[in-house]
Scaffold this motif. Sequence first.
Motif, PDB file in Angstrom:
ATOM      1  N   GLU A 168       0.283   8.460  -0.833  1.00 11.70           N
ATOM      2  CA  GLU A 168      -0.170   7.478  -1.815  1.00 11.70           C
ATOM      3  C   GLU A 168       0.937   6.452  -1.996  1.00 11.70           C
ATOM      4  O   GLU A 168       2.114   6.817  -2.071  1.00 11.70           O
ATOM      5  N   LEU A 169       0.573   5.174  -2.083  1.00 11.16           N
ATOM      6  CA  LEU A 169       1.578   4.130  -2.204  1.00 11.16           C
ATOM      7  C   LEU A 169       0.978   2.831  -2.707  1.00 11.16           C
ATOM      8  O   LEU A 169      -0.238   2.663  -2.742  1.00 11.16           O
ATOM      9  N   GLN A 170       1.861   1.923  -3.082  1.00  9.66           N
ATOM     10  CA  GLN A 170       1.513   0.525  -3.284  1.00  9.66           C
ATOM     11  C   GLN A 170       1.744  -0.146  -1.932  1.00  9.66           C
ATOM     12  O   GLN A 170       2.812   0.022  -1.336  1.00  9.66           O
ATOM     13  N   ALA A 171       0.779  -0.884  -1.417  1.00 10.61           N
ATOM     14  CA  ALA A 171       0.901  -1.510  -0.099  1.00 10.61           C
ATOM     15  C   ALA A 171       1.769  -2.766  -0.204  1.00 10.61           C
ATOM     16  O   ALA A 171       1.289  -3.889  -0.160  1.00 10.61           O
ATOM     17  N   LEU A 172       3.052  -2.541  -0.348  1.00 13.48           N
ATOM     18  CA  LEU A 172       4.041  -3.604  -0.401  1.00 13.48           C
ATOM     19  C   LEU A 172       4.811  -3.576   0.912  1.00 13.48           C
ATOM     20  O   LEU A 172       4.945  -2.514   1.533  1.00 13.48           O
ATOM     21  N   PRO A 173       5.356  -4.714   1.363  1.00 15.21           N
ATOM     22  CA  PRO A 173       6.005  -4.742   2.682  1.00 15.21           C
ATOM     23  C   PRO A 173       7.043  -3.642   2.901  1.00 15.21           C
ATOM     24  O   PRO A 173       7.052  -3.003   3.954  1.00 15.21           O
ATOM     25  N   ALA A 174       7.915  -3.378   1.938  1.00 14.27           N
ATOM     26  CA  ALA A 174       8.933  -2.336   2.113  1.00 14.27           C
ATOM     27  C   ALA A 174       8.305  -0.952   2.239  1.00 14.27           C
ATOM     28  O   ALA A 174       8.806  -0.086   2.962  1.00 14.27           O
ATOM     29  N   ARG A 175       7.220  -0.720   1.549  1.00 16.23           N
ATOM     30  CA  ARG A 175       6.554   0.582   1.587  1.00 16.23           C
ATOM     31  C   ARG A 175       5.808   0.796   2.902  1.00 16.23           C
ATOM     32  O   ARG A 175       5.686   1.917   3.367  1.00 16.23           O
ATOM     33  N   ILE A 176       5.303  -0.286   3.499  1.00 18.69           N
ATOM     34  CA  ILE A 176       4.575  -0.166   4.758  1.00 18.69           C
ATOM     35  C   ILE A 176       5.486   0.403   5.841  1.00 18.69           C
ATOM     36  O   ILE A 176       5.094   1.285   6.591  1.00 18.69           O
ATOM     37  N   GLY A 177       6.716  -0.067   5.904  1.00 19.73           N
ATOM     38  CA  GLY A 177       7.675   0.467   6.868  1.00 19.73           C
ATOM     39  C   GLY A 177       7.972   1.935   6.619  1.00 19.73           C
ATOM     40  O   GLY A 177       8.102   2.724   7.558  1.00 19.73           O
ATOM     41  N   GLN A 178       8.081   2.325   5.354  1.00 18.14           N
ATOM     42  CA  GLN A 178       8.319   3.729   5.021  1.00 18.14           C
ATOM     43  C   GLN A 178       7.153   4.606   5.486  1.00 18.14           C
ATOM     44  O   GLN A 178       7.356   5.683   6.034  1.00 18.14           O
ATOM     45  N   VAL A 179       5.941   4.140   5.245  1.00 13.25           N
ATOM     46  CA  VAL A 179       4.767   4.927   5.641  1.00 13.25           C
ATOM     47  C   VAL A 179       4.682   5.026   7.156  1.00 13.25           C
ATOM     48  O   VAL A 179       4.324   6.073   7.698  1.00 13.25           O
ATOM     49  N   ARG A 180       5.021   3.965   7.857  1.00 10.95           N
ATOM     50  CA  ARG A 180       5.033   4.006   9.323  1.00 10.95           C
ATOM     51  C   ARG A 180       5.999   5.103   9.800  1.00 10.95           C
ATOM     52  O   ARG A 180       5.676   5.873  10.701  1.00 10.95           O
ATOM     53  N   ARG A 181       7.171   5.215   9.152  1.00  7.55           N
ATOM     54  CA  ARG A 181       8.130   6.261   9.520  1.00  7.55           C
ATOM     55  C   ARG A 181       7.607   7.653   9.150  1.00  7.55           C
ATOM     56  O   ARG A 181       7.804   8.613   9.884  1.00  7.55           O
ATOM     57  N   ILE A 182       6.921   7.766   8.007  1.00  6.14           N
ATOM     58  CA  ILE A 182       6.332   9.051   7.604  1.00  6.14           C
ATOM     59  C   ILE A 182       5.258   9.476   8.603  1.00  6.14           C
ATOM     60  O   ILE A 182       5.216  10.635   9.030  1.00  6.14           O
ATOM     61  N   VAL A 183       4.391   8.547   8.994  1.00 10.05           N
ATOM     62  CA  VAL A 183       3.340   8.847   9.972  1.00 10.05           C
ATOM     63  C   VAL A 183       3.974   9.303  11.282  1.00 10.05           C
ATOM     64  O   VAL A 183       3.563  10.311  11.877  1.00 10.05           O
ATOM     65  N   SER A 184       4.995   8.604  11.727  1.00 12.49           N
ATOM     66  CA  SER A 184       5.674   8.973  12.976  1.00 12.49           C
ATOM     67  C   SER A 184       6.274  10.365  12.885  1.00 12.49           C
ATOM     68  O   SER A 184       6.131  11.178  13.805  1.00 12.49           O
ATOM     69  N   ALA A 185       6.958  10.658  11.775  1.00 16.43           N
ATOM     70  CA  ALA A 185       7.572  11.977  11.596  1.00 16.43           C
ATOM     71  C   ALA A 185       6.519  13.078  11.544  1.00 16.43           C
ATOM     72  O   ALA A 185       6.705  14.154  12.128  1.00 16.43           O
ATOM     73  N   GLN A 186       5.412  12.829  10.856  1.00 17.00           N
ATOM     74  CA  GLN A 186       4.364  13.842  10.749  1.00 17.00           C
ATOM     75  C   GLN A 186       3.741  14.119  12.108  1.00 17.00           C
ATOM     76  O   GLN A 186       3.534  15.281  12.475  1.00 17.00           O
ATOM     77  N   LEU A 187       3.456  13.084  12.882  1.00 13.89           N
ATOM     78  CA  LEU A 187       2.873  13.285  14.208  1.00 13.89           C
ATOM     79  C   LEU A 187       3.861  13.989  15.136  1.00 13.89           C
ATOM     80  O   LEU A 187       3.465  14.823  15.959  1.00 13.89           O
ATOM     81  N   ARG A 188       5.136  13.665  15.011  1.00 12.42           N
ATOM     82  CA  ARG A 188       6.161  14.360  15.794  1.00 12.42           C
ATOM     83  C   ARG A 188       6.180  15.848  15.413  1.00 12.42           C
ATOM     84  O   ARG A 188       6.242  16.714  16.279  1.00 12.42           O
ATOM     85  N   TYR A 189       6.114  16.144  14.125  1.00 12.19           N
ATOM     86  CA  TYR A 189       6.092  17.527  13.652  1.00 12.19           C
ATOM     87  C   TYR A 189       4.877  18.282  14.198  1.00 12.19           C
ATOM     88  O   TYR A 189       4.966  19.451  14.554  1.00 12.19           O
ATOM     89  N   TRP A 190       3.739  17.607  14.278  1.00 11.95           N
ATOM     90  CA  TRP A 190       2.525  18.211  14.814  1.00 11.95           C
ATOM     91  C   TRP A 190       2.509  18.218  16.340  1.00 11.95           C
ATOM     92  O   TRP A 190       1.520  18.620  16.957  1.00 11.95           O
ATOM     93  N   ARG A 191       3.575  17.710  16.948  1.00  9.93           N
ATOM     94  CA  ARG A 191       3.696  17.620  18.408  1.00  9.93           C
ATOM     95  C   ARG A 191       2.617  16.734  19.025  1.00  9.93           C
ATOM     96  O   ARG A 191       2.079  17.033  20.086  1.00  9.93           O
ATOM     97  N   LEU A 192       2.320  15.651  18.341  1.00 13.54           N
ATOM     98  CA  LEU A 192       1.379  14.647  18.837  1.00 13.54           C
ATOM     99  C   LEU A 192       2.136  13.353  19.124  1.00 13.54           C
ATOM    100  O   LEU A 192       1.717  12.262  18.747  1.00 13.54           O
ATOM    101  N   ASP A 193       3.268  13.488  19.814  1.00 18.70           N
ATOM    102  CA  ASP A 193       4.155  12.354  20.078  1.00 18.70           C
ATOM    103  C   ASP A 193       3.452  11.192  20.774  1.00 18.70           C
ATOM    104  O   ASP A 193       3.761  10.033  20.511  1.00 18.70           O
ATOM    105  N   ALA A 194       2.488  11.483  21.645  1.00 18.91           N
ATOM    106  CA  ALA A 194       1.787  10.426  22.375  1.00 18.91           C
ATOM    107  C   ALA A 194       0.959   9.531  21.451  1.00 18.91           C
ATOM    108  O   ALA A 194       0.617   8.408  21.825  1.00 18.91           O
ATOM    109  N   LEU A 195       0.674   9.995  20.241  1.00 16.17           N
ATOM    110  CA  LEU A 195      -0.139   9.214  19.304  1.00 16.17           C
ATOM    111  C   LEU A 195       0.696   8.412  18.318  1.00 16.17           C
ATOM    112  O   LEU A 195       0.140   7.641  17.524  1.00 16.17           O
TER     113      LEU A 195
END
Length: 182
Positions: free
Chosen positions: A12-39
């Motif tokens: 959950e977030l406010q869609a502000l420019p600084a937060r968008i970058g944070q969420v992109r990193r969270i999504v990347s980390a979560q997919l890496r944790y799930w071993r879905l690196d190709a996605l």
Amino acid sequence: MIRQPSRHCTVELQALPARIGQVRRIVSAQLRYWRLDALIDPAALGVTELLANVHQHAVPSKQCTVELLVLLDQLTVSVRDLDPRLPRVRTAGTLDTEGRGLSLIDALSESWGVRPDGGGKVVWFTLPALSLAPEEAVRRTSVGRSSCARGAAAREPALTPAEPPLRTAMDTRPRVRGAGVG
């Protein structure tokens, strides 16, 4: 056909420019944790586009929820906001600097769509998830389900996702639910 979700995470977030970058990193980390690196690249690009649309267009609030949901063979990424207006695909000219977001989502995803949700809407897209490696499937069976999936209702991507209550606009820090990211 009803499939049980194997992995689930919401932010959950406010869609502000600084937060968008944070969420992109969270999504990347979560997919890496799930071993879905190709996605990671297509999912991060898609969520960036959807959050940029919320930032640019959503009224009365930029409050939104990003959801990642893996159902056996498919990753669904969705963004829920409070603006009831449904987006539309625009045709951008060669010199236009805007108007390509949904066309990009269409090009990078297996499928995508938008649906009304209460007083707002959900925009979603899917990517094919790679099958679990045999040793990962054995480990998950012997250990049990990820805490991300516990309590999640079975559903298809076109149905309304279960959403936690939204926080007040005063708290703009992203809130993450799911396993693997902190």
